[in-house]
Design a protein around this motif. Sequence first.
Motif, PDB file in Angstrom:
ATOM      1  N   UNK A   1       0.804  -1.210   0.000  1.00  0.00           N
ATOM      2  CA  UNK A   1       0.000   0.000   0.000  1.00  0.00           C
ATOM      3  C   UNK A   1       0.834   1.255   0.000  1.00  0.00           C
ATOM      4  N   UNK A   2       2.057   1.151   0.505  1.00  0.00           N
ATOM      5  CA  UNK A   2       2.901   2.343   0.638  1.00  0.00           C
ATOM      6  C   UNK A   2       3.762   2.613  -0.589  1.00  0.00           C
ATOM      7  N   UNK A   3       3.511   1.908  -1.685  1.00  0.00           N
ATOM      8  CA  UNK A   3       4.355   2.177  -2.870  1.00  0.00           C
ATOM      9  C   UNK A   3       4.043   3.573  -3.397  1.00  0.00           C
ATOM     10  N   UNK A   4       4.935   4.050  -4.262  1.00  0.00           N
ATOM     11  CA  UNK A   4       4.819   5.419  -4.784  1.00  0.00           C
ATOM     12  C   UNK A   4       3.447   5.703  -5.369  1.00  0.00           C
ATOM     13  N   UNK A   5       2.979   6.874  -5.082  1.00  0.00           N
ATOM     14  CA  UNK A   5       1.676   7.310  -5.610  1.00  0.00           C
ATOM     15  C   UNK A   5       1.642   7.251  -7.127  1.00  0.00           C
TER      16      UNK A   5
ATOM     17  N   UNK B   1       3.146   5.303  -9.146  1.00  0.00           N
ATOM     18  CA  UNK B   1       2.947   3.936  -9.639  1.00  0.00           C
ATOM     19  C   UNK B   1       1.480   3.547  -9.538  1.00  0.00           C
ATOM     20  N   UNK B   2       0.875   3.902  -8.403  1.00  0.00           N
ATOM     21  CA  UNK B   2      -0.539   3.552  -8.198  1.00  0.00           C
ATOM     22  C   UNK B   2      -1.411   4.238  -9.253  1.00  0.00           C
ATOM     23  N   UNK B   3      -1.084   5.524  -9.505  1.00  0.00           N
ATOM     24  CA  UNK B   3      -1.856   6.266 -10.509  1.00  0.00           C
ATOM     25  C   UNK B   3      -1.729   5.640 -11.885  1.00  0.00           C
TER      26      UNK B   3
END
Lengths: 184, 343
Positions: B11-15, B17-19
Motif C-alpha cells: 500500500x505504501x508504494x509510490x503514488x 505507480x498507483x496512478x
Amino acid sequence: MDDNAILDLYFARDERGLTGAAAKYGGYCSAIAMNLLGKVQDAEECVNDTWLGSWRAIPPTRPLNLRVYLGRLCRNLALNRLRYSSAQKRGGGTALLEELEECLSGGQTPDQAFDAKETGAAISRFLEGCDPTARTLFLRRYWYGESVADAARFCGVPVGTAKSTLSRTRTKLKEALEKEGVCV
Amino acid sequence: MNKEQLFEAIGEVDDSLVEQAAVKQRRKGRIFHFRPAAWVAAAACCLVVGTAILGLPKKGMGAAGADTASNATASSAQEAGGAGPEYAMDMVTEDAAPGAAVMGESAQNSTAKLAEVTTQKVIYTAELEMESTEYEETLAQLLAKVEEMGGYQESSTQGGSLEYGTRWYNASFRIPSDRYEEFLSSAQGVGNVTWLSQDSQDVTLEYVDLEARISSLETQRQRLDELAAQAETVEDLIYIQGQLSSLEYQLESYGSQMRVLENQVSMSTVTVRLSEVATITPVTNSFASRVSDAFTRGWTGFLDGIQGLILGIISVWPVLLLAAVLVVVIITIRKKRISKNNK
C-alpha cells in the motif's frame, strides 16, 4: 471539484470538503473495499471509516495525491477488518493474502521491526524494474484488490497469461526483498 | 514480516505507480487475443475446405474409384457353328396318295440346292462393358459411332445418380455385320473396356435347311396348283385346296424363320454397358502405375470424404443453429451470474 479545493475545505474544517471527497472518490474507495471484503455492508462501513479517518488526518497532513491517499487509507482499513475478523472469508482479500505469502521466505525474526514505508519503498524500486504490464497487473491485484480475471481484462491479456505473470512477479519480488534484506 | 504486513507495505508504494495502474492500457491494434492454436486450426480448416471446393468440380460425390468388377481383358469365346434346333420334319401330309409322288421329287430338288450354297451364314453377338470418367461425352461418341456404322439402337435402359457420379447406360445395338469388327475396335477407343465377350453362331446349315424346305414346298405348291387345275370332281378340288392351304401355312412359317435368321445374320447384336466412374481401372500392371493409381485414389477418396463431411455438416444446419443459440444463452446467463456474484 478540484483536489486542492477539497483540501482547502478540509483545512478550513468545512464539512463540504468531506462531501466533495465522498462525491469524487466514493466509487473509487467502494470498489477497493468491495474487492477486498466482498460484502456490501462491510465495504460501506469501511468507506465511512475512510472518510472519518481522512477527516482526522488531513490537517495537518496535506497529501499530494488525494486520490491515492484515500485509496490507501481505505485499503488499510479493509486490511484491518480482514486481520481481525474471521468472518471476512468471502471477500477476495483472503485469497490475495495467501498469494502474497509466497513472497515471504518464512523466517521469523521477532526483533526486526516492521517498517511499512521502507518496505513500500523497496517494493516501489522493484516494481519500477518490472515491465509495465506485469507492474499494472501486480498493482491491480494487490493494491486495488481486483480479482485476477478483472485485472487481466483491465490489462487486455488472457487470464492464463495474467496468472502466470503474477506468479513470476511474486517470485521476483521475493528475491528482491531478500536481496534488500527486508524480509528474512 | 507476515502477509498482512506485506500487504500494508504494498500500500505504501509510490503514488505515481498507483496512478499509472489506474490508467487502462489500450492495446493498439489487437481486438482479440492471439491464440496460435486457434489460428492454426482455422488455417487448416480453410485449406481443407478450399481444396475440397476446388478439387473435384465435375465429379460430384462419387465413391472412391468405383472399381468395375474385373480387370480381365477381352475373352473371346468363339463358339463354332452351333447345331440348330431340330426342325420337326413337318412335311405336308402322310396320307395323300397324290402328294407322295410330289414329295419324292421336291426332296431331290432340295438336296441339289444344298450343293449350291457356298456363303456362310454367321450370327455375331458381342457384350461390352465400358467405364468412363467423362460419361456424357463417351455416351455421345458411342451413339455417334453406331450411326456411323449404319446401325441402330434396339433397346436401352439408363439410370444412376449424377450427384454420386454413378450413372450407367445399358443398350443393345444392331450393327451391320460387315462393320461389326470395326465397331468393336472403335468402341474400345471411346471408353475403357473392362469386359468383352464375343460370340458367333454359324447358322448356315439351318439356313440352307430352311431354304431347301421352302423351295421344296414351293415346288409342291406348283404341283398342287396344276393338280387343282386338272381336278375333275369337286371332292378332289376341295381336298387339293385343303392341302394347299396347309402347305401355304408351312411356307409362311419357314419364311418367317428364315427372315429372322437373315435379320440376325445381316445385323449383328452388340450389347453395351457403360458406367460412370471416378477413376479408370488401371490397364497396365506395373508397380509404378499401381503406386500412382493408389495415390490418385487416395487423393480422390480424401476429397470426396471432405466434401461429404462438409455437405453433411451443412445439411444439419438447423440443429447447429439451435445449438449455437443455446450456447450463447447459457454463456450470457453464466456471465450475468458471475457479475452478480462479484457485486
